[in-house]
Design a protein around this motif. Structure first.
Motif, short mmCIF file in Angstrom:
data_model
loop_
_atom_site.label_atom_id
_atom_site.label_comp_id
_atom_site.label_asym_id
_atom_site.label_seq_id
_atom_site.Cartn_x
_atom_site.Cartn_y
_atom_site.Cartn_z
N THR A 13 0.83 -1.20 0.00
CA THR A 13 0.00 0.00 0.00
C THR A 13 0.87 1.25 0.00
O THR A 13 0.63 2.19 -0.77
N ASP A 48 -5.35 -7.52 -1.11
CA ASP A 48 -6.58 -7.16 -0.40
C ASP A 48 -6.42 -5.87 0.40
O ASP A 48 -7.34 -5.06 0.47
N ARG A 49 -5.26 -5.65 1.00
CA ARG A 49 -5.05 -4.46 1.83
C ARG A 49 -5.14 -3.16 1.03
O ARG A 49 -5.91 -2.27 1.40
N GLU A 52 -8.76 -2.57 0.11
CA GLU A 52 -9.59 -2.07 1.22
C GLU A 52 -9.43 -0.57 1.40
O GLU A 52 -10.40 0.15 1.59
N LEU A 53 -8.19 -0.12 1.35
CA LEU A 53 -7.91 1.29 1.62
C LEU A 53 -8.34 2.22 0.50
O LEU A 53 -8.58 3.40 0.73
N ARG A 55 -10.89 1.46 -1.81
CA ARG A 55 -12.22 1.11 -2.32
C ARG A 55 -13.15 2.32 -2.43
O ARG A 55 -13.93 2.42 -3.36
N ASN A 56 -13.07 3.26 -1.49
CA ASN A 56 -14.00 4.38 -1.48
C ASN A 56 -13.47 5.65 -2.13
O ASN A 56 -14.12 6.68 -2.08
#
Length: 65
Positions: A13, A48-49, A52-53, A55-56
């Protein structure tokens, strides 16, 4: 490939966001296996990490809300 040779989700990330923030184009070396076209589990866990961070995020980088 040995799972210990992959970056952690947090490190991936940081690499992706740092590269993008500097105007670069991050290109992680991720690809499917030849025998079944699946992404190996060790790579998927690390992807996945960042997913997640981010996504929005909107295309301009803002988090709605």
């Amino acid at each position: 490939m040995v799972a210990s040779s992959f970056l952690s989700g947090t490190a991936l990330t940081a690499l992706v966001t740092g590269t993008a923030a500097a105007g670069g184009n991050p290109l992680p070396d991720v690809g499917p296996r030849g025998e079944d076209a699946a992404i190996p589990a060790a790579q998927q866990l690390r992807l996945d990490r960042p997913a997640e961070l981010t996504r929005n995020l909107t295309p301009d980088g803002c988090v709605p809300g």
